[in-house]
Structure formats: C-alpha cells, structure tokens
Design a protein around this motif. Structure first.
Motif, PDB file in Angstrom:
ATOM      1  N   SER A  90      -7.128 -18.846 -17.880  1.00  0.00           N
ATOM      2  CA  SER A  90      -6.157 -19.790 -17.316  1.00  0.00           C
ATOM      3  C   SER A  90      -6.290 -21.155 -17.980  1.00  0.00           C
ATOM      4  N   LYS A  91      -5.342 -22.018 -17.679  1.00  0.00           N
ATOM      5  CA  LYS A  91      -5.396 -23.394 -18.179  1.00  0.00           C
ATOM      6  C   LYS A  91      -6.136 -24.304 -17.204  1.00  0.00           C
ATOM      7  N   SER A  92      -6.657 -23.720 -16.104  1.00  0.00           N
ATOM      8  CA  SER A  92      -7.275 -24.525 -15.050  1.00  0.00           C
ATOM      9  C   SER A  92      -8.775 -24.326 -14.938  1.00  0.00           C
ATOM     10  N   GLY A  93      -9.418 -23.980 -16.027  1.00  0.00           N
ATOM     11  CA  GLY A  93     -10.872 -23.888 -16.041  1.00  0.00           C
ATOM     12  C   GLY A  93     -11.409 -22.723 -15.230  1.00  0.00           C
ATOM     13  N   PRO A  94     -12.712 -22.771 -14.880  1.00  0.00           N
ATOM     14  CA  PRO A  94     -13.346 -21.667 -14.165  1.00  0.00           C
ATOM     15  C   PRO A  94     -12.674 -21.346 -12.824  1.00  0.00           C
ATOM     16  N   PHE A  95     -12.195 -22.362 -12.114  1.00  0.00           N
ATOM     17  CA  PHE A  95     -11.517 -22.102 -10.845  1.00  0.00           C
ATOM     18  C   PHE A  95     -10.233 -21.312 -11.085  1.00  0.00           C
ATOM     19  N   GLY A  96      -9.469 -21.718 -12.070  1.00  0.00           N
ATOM     20  CA  GLY A  96      -8.235 -21.005 -12.407  1.00  0.00           C
ATOM     21  C   GLY A  96      -8.510 -19.578 -12.850  1.00  0.00           C
ATOM     22  N   ASP A  97      -9.604 -19.377 -13.609  1.00  0.00           N
ATOM     23  CA  ASP A  97      -9.989 -18.024 -14.019  1.00  0.00           C
ATOM     24  C   ASP A  97     -10.269 -17.166 -12.786  1.00  0.00           C
ATOM     25  N   ASN A  98     -10.964 -17.748 -11.805  1.00  0.00           N
ATOM     26  CA  ASN A  98     -11.239 -17.043 -10.552  1.00  0.00           C
ATOM     27  C   ASN A  98      -9.951 -16.675  -9.833  1.00  0.00           C
ATOM     28  N   MET A  99      -8.999 -17.596  -9.788  1.00  0.00           N
ATOM     29  CA  MET A  99      -7.720 -17.332  -9.132  1.00  0.00           C
ATOM     30  C   MET A  99      -6.982 -16.196  -9.840  1.00  0.00           C
ATOM     31  N   GLU A 100      -6.997 -16.215 -11.163  1.00  0.00           N
ATOM     32  CA  GLU A 100      -6.332 -15.160 -11.941  1.00  0.00           C
ATOM     33  C   GLU A 100      -6.943 -13.796 -11.616  1.00  0.00           C
ATOM     34  N   GLU A 101      -8.276 -13.743 -11.563  1.00  0.00           N
ATOM     35  CA  GLU A 101      -8.941 -12.468 -11.312  1.00  0.00           C
ATOM     36  C   GLU A 101      -8.708 -11.991  -9.878  1.00  0.00           C
ATOM     37  N   MET A 102      -8.746 -12.897  -8.925  1.00  0.00           N
ATOM     38  CA  MET A 102      -8.496 -12.516  -7.540  1.00  0.00           C
ATOM     39  C   MET A 102      -7.053 -12.050  -7.365  1.00  0.00           C
ATOM     40  N   ASP A 103      -6.106 -12.748  -7.981  1.00  0.00           N
ATOM     41  CA  ASP A 103      -4.697 -12.348  -7.932  1.00  0.00           C
ATOM     42  C   ASP A 103      -4.529 -10.928  -8.476  1.00  0.00           C
ATOM     43  N   ASN A 104      -5.207 -10.635  -9.567  1.00  0.00           N
ATOM     44  CA  ASN A 104      -5.133  -9.305 -10.168  1.00  0.00           C
ATOM     45  C   ASN A 104      -5.695  -8.252  -9.210  1.00  0.00           C
ATOM     46  N   ALA A 105      -6.822  -8.549  -8.577  1.00  0.00           N
ATOM     47  CA  ALA A 105      -7.447  -7.596  -7.651  1.00  0.00           C
ATOM     48  C   ALA A 105      -6.573  -7.356  -6.422  1.00  0.00           C
ATOM     49  N   VAL A 106      -6.009  -8.420  -5.865  1.00  0.00           N
ATOM     50  CA  VAL A 106      -5.126  -8.270  -4.701  1.00  0.00           C
ATOM     51  C   VAL A 106      -3.898  -7.449  -5.087  1.00  0.00           C
ATOM     52  N   GLY A 107      -3.351  -7.691  -6.261  1.00  0.00           N
ATOM     53  CA  GLY A 107      -2.212  -6.915  -6.739  1.00  0.00           C
ATOM     54  C   GLY A 107      -2.529  -5.435  -6.835  1.00  0.00           C
ATOM     55  N   LYS A 108      -3.727  -5.108  -7.311  1.00  0.00           N
ATOM     56  CA  LYS A 108      -4.134  -3.696  -7.414  1.00  0.00           C
ATOM     57  C   LYS A 108      -4.231  -3.064  -6.023  1.00  0.00           C
ATOM     58  N   ILE A 109      -4.794  -3.802  -5.069  1.00  0.00           N
ATOM     59  CA  ILE A 109      -4.909  -3.276  -3.697  1.00  0.00           C
ATOM     60  C   ILE A 109      -3.522  -3.033  -3.107  1.00  0.00           C
ATOM     61  N   LEU A 110      -2.616  -3.997  -3.258  1.00  0.00           N
ATOM     62  CA  LEU A 110      -1.262  -3.828  -2.719  1.00  0.00           C
ATOM     63  C   LEU A 110      -0.539  -2.659  -3.396  1.00  0.00           C
ATOM     64  N   ASN A 111      -0.757  -2.478  -4.685  1.00  0.00           N
ATOM     65  CA  ASN A 111      -0.146  -1.342  -5.395  1.00  0.00           C
ATOM     66  C   ASN A 111      -0.647  -0.006  -4.849  1.00  0.00           C
ATOM     67  N   VAL A 112      -1.951   0.084  -4.581  1.00  0.00           N
ATOM     68  CA  VAL A 112      -2.508   1.330  -4.035  1.00  0.00           C
ATOM     69  C   VAL A 112      -1.940   1.585  -2.634  1.00  0.00           C
ATOM     70  N   LEU A 113      -1.812   0.541  -1.826  1.00  0.00           N
ATOM     71  CA  LEU A 113      -1.218   0.718  -0.492  1.00  0.00           C
ATOM     72  C   LEU A 113       0.203   1.274  -0.597  1.00  0.00           C
ATOM     73  N   ARG A 114       0.966   0.764  -1.571  1.00  0.00           N
ATOM     74  CA  ARG A 114       2.333   1.276  -1.785  1.00  0.00           C
ATOM     75  C   ARG A 114       2.311   2.719  -2.286  1.00  0.00           C
ATOM     76  N   GLU A 115       1.429   3.006  -3.261  1.00  0.00           N
ATOM     77  CA  GLU A 115       1.343   4.363  -3.808  1.00  0.00           C
ATOM     78  C   GLU A 115       0.983   5.382  -2.737  1.00  0.00           C
ATOM     79  N   LEU A 116       0.113   4.993  -1.788  1.00  0.00           N
ATOM     80  CA  LEU A 116      -0.297   5.885  -0.705  1.00  0.00           C
ATOM     81  C   LEU A 116       0.710   5.888   0.441  1.00  0.00           C
TER      82      LEU A 116
END
Length: 191
Positions: free
Chosen positions: A20-46
């Motif tokens: 991200s352009k927002s340093g370590p905090f932004g990197d954390n946000m990017e990774e958490m956003d990705n993980a939440v997206g994966k969880i929501l996708n699995v909920l939809r798939e199931l």
C-alpha cells in the motif's frame, strides 16, 4: 474470527509487505481486507451468507503514540487510543446480514461492542436474561435493521481506562452530553 491486524506490532505476510501507499498500517489493512473477502466468498459459495451475520469493528481508536505511519485515522475526531475523546472511543463498524440488514446505510446511533452479545441472542431467538447483572450490553437490533430511524439503546455510556471511570456519556432527547473525569495524554518515546 478475530484479526490481529492493524494492532501493534504490525506485521504482514510477504505478499502484502509494501503493498500500500500507507506504510505498514496500510499493508495490514490490505491483508485484512483480502482475508475478509475470502471469508465472505466462502460463505457465498457454501450458500450460507444469507444466514450469517458479519460484523467488523475495533476496540479503540488509533494508537497515535506509535506515529501516524503505524496507525489508523480518526476521520477528524479528537483523540486516540486510551483517551476518552471521540477519536479514542468512537469506532466505525460494518454489519452485514443479507436480506436483513439494509446494505449501504449508515447511522450515528451510539452502540457498544458489548451490545453484540444480546443482539445476537435476539437474532437467534434466544431470550435475553431478565437479570442484566451479568450482561452489560443492550439489544441494538433496531440500529442494525432500521438504521435510518435508529436511536441509541443507551441512556448512559461509561468509559473506563483500566478500572478507572474516565468519562460518562448521557443521551437525553437525542442530545449527547459527555463528562470527562480524566483523559490520558500519550507521548511517544520516539523522537
């Protein structure tokens, strides 16, 4: 699921370091956003997403004593973690329950993370115990299901720093009054 992300010490997997352009905090946000997206996708798939309530929130404001490169933002509110100013205690939250919680709505109604438990009890059809000595939260289903007309379920909200009462918020006829007994001032050891 509880995420350690966006809490010190900040860490990111190699895929998200410097993403991200927002340093370590932004990197954390990017990774958490990705993980939440994966969880929501699995909920939809199931095909269980319509029966699943998802709530994203935080426990406190950004920790300014670490420096802004390692912290979130308050959206212009005064204060940060450990302080009783709005930036220290007023957290954004996102709730999702397709078919029940209207999408794209916002509210300024004051709720508390302790309200999650009695609210989930109500949604599950369980009876909220009458003896509230052991349950600090209030049912906030009106805030989630009808955010346009929602009012806070709290007349009083007490804010503690450790075991010390630091502030009290009182709501009367939709007017909010707040009394500060004390608020810590954090200073970084970093120069």
């Amino acid at each position: 699921m509880s995420f350690l992300h966006v809490h010190t010490p900040l860490f990111s997997s190699p895929k998200f370091r410097n993403a991200s352009k927002s340093g370590p905090f932004g990197d954390n946000m990017e990774e958490m956003d990705n993980a939440v997206g994966k969880i929501l996708n699995v909920l939809r798939e199931l095909d269980i997403d319509r029966g699943t309530i998802t709530i994203l929130t935080s426990d406190n404001g950004p920790y300014a004593e670490e420096g802004w490169n390692f912290a979130g933002r308050t959206g212009g509110l005064k204060g940060s973690k450990g302080q009783t100013y709005e930036g220290g205690i007023r957290m954004p939250a996102v709730a999702r329950w397709p078919g029940h919680i209207p999408a794209g709505k916002t509210t300024d109604a004051l709720v508390n993370t302790m309200d999650i438990f009695p609210t989930l009890l109500k949604f599950a059809g369980a009876e909220i115990p009458k003896d509230t000595q052991y349950i600090d939260g209030r049912d906030m289903s009106n805030v989630l299901l009808n955010p346009d007309k929602a009012r806070t379920p709290h007349e009083f909200m007490f804010h503690y720093c450790g075991t010390n009462l630091a502030a009290v918020r009182h709501v009367v006829n939709d007017k909010v009054y707040k009394f500060h007994f004390a608020t810590p001032i954090w200073q970084s050891e970093k120069k």
